[in-house]
Design a protein around this motif. Structure first.
Motif: not given
Length: 365
Positions: A87-88, A90-91, A94, A138, A141-142, A145-146, A354, A356
């Motif tokens: 997730a990091e 992907e963040l 973004v 987005a 949102n990330q 979620h993190l 990518t 979620d």
């Protein structure tokens, strides 16, 4: 005259013999009753011993099951740590896209100043603003979620620590200082008692306990076998005063001095000494302990979430350094200058998604 005297003596002896015979007959009957009671008590004791052995086997099975659950929990924590790392990544992607979008917006602002078709450029700017708002949503949102994933990891880590502490206390046989129980059955003559609490009430095998009446300690106990709702404790030799007996209903508390704690204190190295395991490795500093609340299984700490830009702010703020001049995009083309898709790696494997990985954020408890 002599025969009268002898007759009287014979009568007295006969009467005495009859009395002793009657007395011995009563004693014999009572002795047989006591023998029957002793046999019944012996049968009950053997039954209790059999039940205690079965409870011991059940406790060992429960311990093995708890160890398996602990290993499963550790595996789950490691999996969540891997998901957080993904997730990091992907963040960060973004965030990079957002920075590129900001640069494009700045470049378009310069082009507006030099362009003549203001209406078309304004329409293009509105599209860019919309896309930037979507990118910011987005990103938020990330971040959400993190945070949810980090909260899950923290809960699993705390659960693993609690399981390890319960297992360590069970192995060492240390009960809580405020532990209390009652004597359910007393078998002082056989050197043990049965308590009304078991492992469900905080009793562990080899725990040191004391029997108290008021403020006086009557005897000391050592827990031998533990069931779910009862336990068997042996009477420590010499701790019970001569002629005294433990009675059902007596209060049982944790011993003031527990042998397991003494052994743990004696095992600690003396102050000022250094053990080989604690020595710093050659050529470098000693490793530091993980921060409080971190992952006990070695997962790297999550990077702090970047602050999202304020919604509705000026999207055309001048950057710190002006970008190099670039060709203006064609009218109707992609205003962000999206790069062509990357060539897939050798072997036909597709690039990582990518999307979620955690799905919708869980509702707050």
């Amino acid at each position: 005259m002599v025969w009268k005297i002898l007759s009287a003596l014979s009568a007295v002896c006969l009467g005495t013999a009859c009395y002793f015979a009657w007395t011995n007959q009563k004693l014999l009957v009572e002795e047989r009753k006591r023998e029957g009671f002793a046999k019944d008590n012996l049968a009950e004791i053997r039954a209790h011993i059999a039940k205690a052995d079965e409870a011991k086997k059940g406790r060992e099975a429960q311990r093995d099951m708890a160890n398996k659950e602990l290993e499963t929990t550790k595996t789950s924590v490691a999996d969540f740590a891997a998901k957080v790392q993904q997730a990091e990544v992907e963040l960060a992607a973004v965030k990079t896209n957002l920075e590129q979008t900001t640069k494009v917006v700045t470049q378009n602002q310069k082009e507006i100043d030099a362009a003549g078709d203001i209406t078309a450029l304004l329409a293009q700017i509105e599209v860019i603003k919309k896309e930037r708002s979507e990118a910011e949503a987005a990103l938020a949102n990330q971040i959400q979620h993190l945070a949810a994933a980090q909260e899950r990891i923290t809960k699993l880590t705390n659960a693993a620590k609690e399981a390890e502490e319960r297992e360590a206390r069970g192995r060492s046989g240390i009960v809580d200082d405020d532990f209390t129980a009652k004597v359910a059955y007393s078998y002082t003559d056989w050197g043990f008692v049965v308590l009304n609490k078991g492992n469900g009430g905080g009793v562990f095998a080899n725990a040191d306990l004391e029997v108290k009446r008021g403020k006086d300690v009557v005897a000391k106990l050592k827990v031998r076998d533990v069931e779910q709702n009862s336990s068997v404790a042996d009477l420590v030799k010499g701790s019970l005063a001569e002629g005294e007996h433990i009675r059902a209903g007596d209060l049982v508390v944790a011993a003031a001095e527990q042998s397991a704690k003494k052994a743990a204190a004696a095992a600690k190295p003396a102050e000022g000494t250094t053990t080989p395991a604690a020595a710093a490795p050659a050529g470098g500093a000693a490793p530091t302990a993980p921060a409080m609340g971190g992952d006990p299984f070695g997962a790297p700490a999550a990077a702090p979430a970047p602050a999202a830009p304020a919604m509705g702010g000026d999207p055309f703020g001048a950057p710190a350094a002006a970008p190099a001049p670039a060709a203006a995009p064609a009218m109707g083309g992609d205003p962000f200058g999206t790069a062509p898709p990357a060539t897939p790696p050798a072997g036909g494997a597709t690039p990582p998604s990518t999307a979620d990985p955690f799905g919708t954020a869980p509702p707050a408890k």
